[in-house]
Design a protein around this motif. Sequence first.
Motif, PDB file in Angstrom:
ATOM      1  N   SER A  96       0.828  -1.129   0.721  1.00  0.00           N
ATOM      2  CA  SER A  96      -0.512   0.111  -0.219  1.00  0.00           C
ATOM      3  C   SER A  96       0.545   1.207   0.390  1.00  0.00           C
ATOM      4  N   ILE A  97       0.884   1.754  -0.603  1.00  0.00           N
ATOM      5  CA  ILE A  97       1.491   3.572  -0.262  1.00  0.00           C
ATOM      6  C   ILE A  97      -0.073   4.487   0.185  1.00  0.00           C
ATOM      7  N   GLY A  98      -0.833   4.095   0.376  1.00  0.00           N
ATOM      8  CA  GLY A  98      -1.171   5.069   0.711  1.00  0.00           C
ATOM      9  C   GLY A  98      -2.842   5.551   0.183  1.00  0.00           C
ATOM     10  N   GLY A  99      -3.105   6.417   1.275  1.00  0.00           N
ATOM     11  CA  GLY A  99      -4.737   7.250   0.274  1.00  0.00           C
ATOM     12  C   GLY A  99      -5.753   6.988   1.063  1.00  0.00           C
ATOM     13  N   LYS A 100      -6.985   7.358   0.617  1.00  0.00           N
ATOM     14  CA  LYS A 100      -8.203   6.941   0.231  1.00  0.00           C
ATOM     15  C   LYS A 100      -8.880   7.225  -0.508  1.00  0.00           C
ATOM     16  N   PHE A 101      -8.905   6.634  -1.274  1.00  0.00           N
ATOM     17  CA  PHE A 101      -9.943   7.163  -2.894  1.00  0.00           C
ATOM     18  C   PHE A 101     -11.124   6.778  -3.325  1.00  0.00           C
TER      19      PHE A 101
END
Length: 146
Positions: A96-101
């Motif tokens: 995971s390279i993160g974020g909430k999309f």
Amino acid sequence: MPRATVDASLAGAPGVTAAGQGNIGLFAVDAKGDTYFAYTTDGQSFSAWGEFTGGVNSSVAAAWDGANLHAFAQGTDGNIYWAHAAPGERFGGSTSIGGKFQSGTPPAACSHKDGTVDVVAVGTDEKMYITSYDGGAWSTWSSASS
């Protein structure tokens, strides 16, 4: 013309990236959310399809940084996931390279002459966000919207 077929029902558009002369990476997501790749290093014959991650709910974006193929997709948790490999090698698992999309909105990816890879995705607030990989670390996601 080289051919690669996958024996699964695909969901969404395939991803493709050119990785130098004769090197092409193909990426696809099946209806179960499993991600597959195939490649050619001679521009003539493709490898068998290999699976490298599951739990995906978007098409795959791909980029070549001069040394590695990079693949990106949105997971069912809303994060963007990344996998990479040298041409002709198998992908390992994804990270995971993160974020909430925004659900089901695929990321986009590109690379620069210096090897930096950018990923762009639409946030849950419907704004565009960007992160960059410099070969060692990912930058923090930042707004690309005005």
